[in-house]
Write a protein that holds these residues in place. Structure first.
Motif, PDB file in Angstrom:
ATOM      1  N   THR A  73       6.732  -1.059   1.117  1.00  0.00           N
ATOM      2  CA  THR A  73       8.090  -0.763   0.596  1.00  0.00           C
ATOM      3  C   THR A  73       8.420   0.719   0.551  1.00  0.00           C
ATOM      4  OG1 THR A  73       7.274  -0.656  -1.686  1.00  0.00           O
ATOM      5  CG2 THR A  73       8.206  -2.779  -0.919  1.00  0.00           C
ATOM      6  N   ASP A  74       7.410   1.589   0.322  1.00  0.00           N
ATOM      7  CA  ASP A  74       7.713   2.976  -0.070  1.00  0.00           C
ATOM      8  C   ASP A  74       8.603   2.965  -1.320  1.00  0.00           C
ATOM      9  OD1 ASP A  74       7.839   5.710  -0.112  1.00  0.00           O
ATOM     10  OD2 ASP A  74       9.091   5.905   1.667  1.00  0.00           O
ATOM     11  N   HIS A  75       8.298   2.032  -2.217  1.00  0.00           N
ATOM     12  CA  HIS A  75       9.079   1.908  -3.463  1.00  0.00           C
ATOM     13  C   HIS A  75       9.069   3.245  -4.202  1.00  0.00           C
ATOM     14  CE1 HIS A  75      10.553  -0.050  -7.138  1.00  0.00           C
ATOM     15  NE2 HIS A  75       9.589   0.536  -7.811  1.00  0.00           N
ATOM     16  N   PHE A  88      -6.314   9.588   2.684  1.00  0.00           N
ATOM     17  CA  PHE A  88      -5.779  10.908   2.331  1.00  0.00           C
ATOM     18  C   PHE A  88      -4.414  11.061   2.987  1.00  0.00           C
ATOM     19  CE2 PHE A  88     -10.190  10.868   1.614  1.00  0.00           C
ATOM     20  CZ  PHE A  88     -10.363  11.620   0.465  1.00  0.00           C
ATOM     21  N   LYS A  89      -3.415  11.294   2.139  1.00  0.00           N
ATOM     22  CA  LYS A  89      -2.039  11.345   2.640  1.00  0.00           C
ATOM     23  C   LYS A  89      -1.684  12.771   3.013  1.00  0.00           C
ATOM     24  CE  LYS A  89       2.399  10.017   2.962  1.00  0.00           C
ATOM     25  NZ  LYS A  89       3.192   9.619   1.824  1.00  0.00           N
ATOM     26  N   THR A  90      -1.001  12.904   4.141  1.00  0.00           N
ATOM     27  CA  THR A  90      -0.490  14.221   4.522  1.00  0.00           C
ATOM     28  C   THR A  90       0.996  14.105   4.797  1.00  0.00           C
ATOM     29  OG1 THR A  90      -1.035  13.754   6.834  1.00  0.00           O
ATOM     30  CG2 THR A  90      -2.677  14.980   5.546  1.00  0.00           C
ATOM     31  N   PRO A 134       0.800  -1.233   0.000  1.00  0.00           N
ATOM     32  CA  PRO A 134       0.000   0.000   0.000  1.00  0.00           C
ATOM     33  C   PRO A 134       0.829   1.278   0.000  1.00  0.00           C
ATOM     34  CG  PRO A 134       0.111  -0.874   2.216  1.00  0.00           C
ATOM     35  CD  PRO A 134       0.944  -1.789   1.358  1.00  0.00           C
ATOM     36  N   HIS A 135       2.121   1.164  -0.325  1.00  0.00           N
ATOM     37  CA  HIS A 135       2.955   2.385  -0.319  1.00  0.00           C
ATOM     38  C   HIS A 135       3.987   2.314  -1.442  1.00  0.00           C
ATOM     39  CE1 HIS A 135       5.123   5.590   2.332  1.00  0.00           C
ATOM     40  NE2 HIS A 135       5.317   5.812   1.049  1.00  0.00           N
ATOM     41  N   VAL A 136       3.590   2.816  -2.627  1.00  0.00           N
ATOM     42  CA  VAL A 136       4.530   2.863  -3.756  1.00  0.00           C
ATOM     43  C   VAL A 136       4.383   4.212  -4.468  1.00  0.00           C
ATOM     44  CG1 VAL A 136       4.303   0.356  -4.073  1.00  0.00           C
ATOM     45  CG2 VAL A 136       3.030   1.884  -5.565  1.00  0.00           C
ATOM     46  N   HIS A 137       5.448   4.617  -5.123  1.00  0.00           N
ATOM     47  CA  HIS A 137       5.437   5.868  -5.898  1.00  0.00           C
ATOM     48  C   HIS A 137       5.920   5.544  -7.313  1.00  0.00           C
ATOM     49  CE1 HIS A 137       5.108   8.265  -2.153  1.00  0.00           C
ATOM     50  NE2 HIS A 137       5.964   7.394  -1.637  1.00  0.00           N
ATOM     51  N   LEU A 138       4.970   5.428  -8.250  1.00  0.00           N
ATOM     52  CA  LEU A 138       5.325   5.102  -9.634  1.00  0.00           C
ATOM     53  C   LEU A 138       5.210   6.352 -10.492  1.00  0.00           C
ATOM     54  CD1 LEU A 138       3.393   1.696  -9.873  1.00  0.00           C
ATOM     55  CD2 LEU A 138       5.810   2.073  -9.309  1.00  0.00           C
ATOM     56  N   VAL A 180       2.554   6.046   7.858  1.00  0.00           N
ATOM     57  CA  VAL A 180       3.342   5.345   6.835  1.00  0.00           C
ATOM     58  C   VAL A 180       4.802   5.280   7.277  1.00  0.00           C
ATOM     59  CG1 VAL A 180       1.782   6.185   5.013  1.00  0.00           C
ATOM     60  CG2 VAL A 180       3.984   7.324   5.365  1.00  0.00           C
ATOM     61  N   HIS A 181       5.508   4.377   6.734  1.00  0.00           N
ATOM     62  CA  HIS A 181       6.957   4.164   6.926  1.00  0.00           C
ATOM     63  C   HIS A 181       7.488   4.571   8.297  1.00  0.00           C
ATOM     64  CE1 HIS A 181       7.361   8.396   5.859  1.00  0.00           C
ATOM     65  NE2 HIS A 181       7.450   8.238   4.552  1.00  0.00           N
ATOM     66  N   LEU A 182       6.904   3.977   9.340  1.00  0.00           N
ATOM     67  CA  LEU A 182       7.425   4.219  10.691  1.00  0.00           C
ATOM     68  C   LEU A 182       8.729   3.429  10.849  1.00  0.00           C
ATOM     69  CD1 LEU A 182       5.496   4.591  13.953  1.00  0.00           C
ATOM     70  CD2 LEU A 182       7.354   2.918  13.883  1.00  0.00           C
TER      71      LEU A 182
HETATM   72 ZN    ZN Z   1       6.391   7.256   0.242  1.00  0.00          ZN
END
Ligand code: ZN
Ligand code: URP
Ligand code: ZN
Length: 459
Positions: A313-315, A149-151, A57-61, A238-240
């Motif tokens: 991943t925060d890919h 909703f991401k902040t 649930p955490h990727v940046h494409l 996210v990504h703690l």
């Molecule tokens: Zn990220």
């Protein structure tokens, strides 16, 4: 089109048993012993683990960021994900400050529509909350199926919002049944430390790490949890990465607050000593940075205590030539690290095989919890009658090595080069179709579907 997976060891977040799975079209229609073998395709899974497809649930494409774009697009990224057993990803739309959420949604659709091989969804990053964007929240949740909703509490001047906007957004999102994801680090403190290090001529990747000490994350995590508690809005960190931040969540849970935690595979397996390698450390320049061994222990414990719910991943890959943008100044190195293809096998090999987590927990944090938290369960995230046939078949004994030369991500290095893993994903099914078979992708771009998600519940 029907498929029978025979005699596999089926693992879900709660169960572990040997049976057959019968698939018709996109769905699982029967699970049982000795099901009739009258299927178009029969896969013998004897001795293999059969598990739900991974959800990251955490990727940046294909994301515009720090003067460049992340190097995997929707095709290469979702295909690489499938090779690694991840059948669905959730990517981030970034609102441009001064522009609407609808504009951002259109821009992201223009890059992703008909380009995904695997299934996908979006979180909406709100970077400018005002009276106009407030009006768009309900429609995103109820019509578009975008419920999260991401902040950003950091990346000042680009993505960061202040606490006034955060509270306003929380109240609006809560009203319509959504929830807030947060990048929880103190942007002002980080900016101060970045400027200080640059002024002192401290410009190597090590100073990226030293500009984001643990306190910057612990403070912001606690502040976010307090605001979420005050507004009653469900939260998802996210990504703690670290002990201080996880302890802030432990305090929030003591007052019965609903707050979910995600960590990423790199924070469980890698540590900050990698930043001591001069510019090569740029491979691991990400935010938050890698931490200490004691933080890894905290995160594994948090998973087993059920406080860390998701391993993502925060890919956010950048090729080496992109990383070189910061050769003379760490603050210009594009932040991010590639892992979309490696997460499931790394977590199995380093987590299950090394006795840090059990098999049910593996499924829970790599798939089921994300499906529940993000409103897709039980369609996704499990193996059950009527669920989508998103299934991975793993040989738990096969050994293999990670190498940039053989991976499928569009990036010319690996943060895990040469690591030997045990446990290889051999076959992947996505909505009933064979997606990966013995290291070959059988699906074309465009097969991947946008998945509308339901409102946030108690998952
Ligand atoms: Zn990220
Ligand atoms: O370094 C990172 N994490 N890059 C992607 C953007 C973010 O903060 O998640
Ligand atoms: Zn972030």
């Amino acid at each position: 089109m029907t498929t029978l997976i025979r005699n596999g060891r089926i693992i879900t977040a709660t169960d572990d048993y040997v049976a057959d799975i019968f698939i018709d079209g996109e769905k699982i229609i029967a699970i049982g012993k000795d099901l009739p073998a009258n299927a178009d395709t029969v896969i013998d899974a004897t001795g293999k683990l059969v598990m739900p497809g991974g959800i990251d649930p955490h990727v940046h494409l294909d994301m515009p960021f720090m003067g460049t774009y992340s190097s995997d697009n929707y095709e290469t990224g979702t295909r690489a994900a499938l090779f690694g057993g991840t059948t669905m990803v959730i990517d981030f739309i970034l609102q441009k400050q001064g522009h609407s959420l609808a504009e951002a949604l259109n821009e992201w659709r223009s890059r992703s529509d008909n380009n995904c091989v695997g299934d996908y969804s979006f979180h909406m990053a709100v970077t400018d909350f005002n009276e106009e964007t407030q009006k768009e929240i309900r429609g995103l949740i109820e019509e578009e199926g975008i419920t999260s909703f991401k902040t950003f509490m950091a990346y000042k001047g680009a993505l960061m919002i202040d606490d006034r906007q955060m509270i306003g957004l929380m109240e609006e999102v809560k009203k319509w049944g959504g929830f807030i994801n947060v990048h929880a680090t103190n942007g002002d403190m980080i900016d101060y430390l970045v400027a200080k290090h640059r002024a002192e001529g401290k410009l190597s990747p090590l100073y990226h790490y030293l500009s984001q000490p643990e306190i910057t994350e612990a403070e912001a995590t606690e502040r976010f949890a307090d605001m979420a508690h005050y507004t009653g809005c469900p939260g998802y960190i996210v990504h703690l990465t670290c002990e201080g931040a996880l302890n802030a969540i432990r305090q929030a849970l003591l007052r019965n607050q609903k707050v979910h935690v995600e960590t990423c595979i790199q924070y469980l397996l890698l540590d900050a000593s990698l930043y001591e390698m001069d510019f090569e450390g740029a491979k691991w320049v990400m935010s938050p940075p890698l931490r200490q061994k004691k933080d890894q222990e905290t995160l594994w414990a948090g998973i087993n205590q059920g406080i860390v719910n998701v391993v993502a991943t925060d890919h956010c890959p950048f090729k080496w030539e992109q990383k070189l943008m910061g050769k003379e100044d760490f603050s210009k190195i594009p932040n991010g690290h590639p892992a979309i293809e490696n997460r499931m096998e790394l977590l199995f090999s380093e987590g299950v095989n090394k006795g840090r987590i059990g098999l049910n927990k593996y499924v829970e944090v790599s798939s089921t919890n994300a499906a529940k938290i993000f409103g897709m369960f039980p369609r996704k995230g499990t193996i059950a009658v009527d669920s989508d046939a998103d299934i991975i078949i793993m040989d738990p004994t096969e050994k293999h090595r990670i190498a940039a030369a053989t991976h499928h991500m569009n990036v010319d290095y690996s943060g895990y080069e040469g690591w030997e893993l045990q446990g290889k994903i051999k076959t992947v099914l996505l909505r009933g179709k064979i997606a990966i078979d013995h290291n070959e992708c059988k699906l074309e771009k465009g097969y991947g579907q946008f998945i509308k998600r339901s409102k946030h519940t108690n998952g």
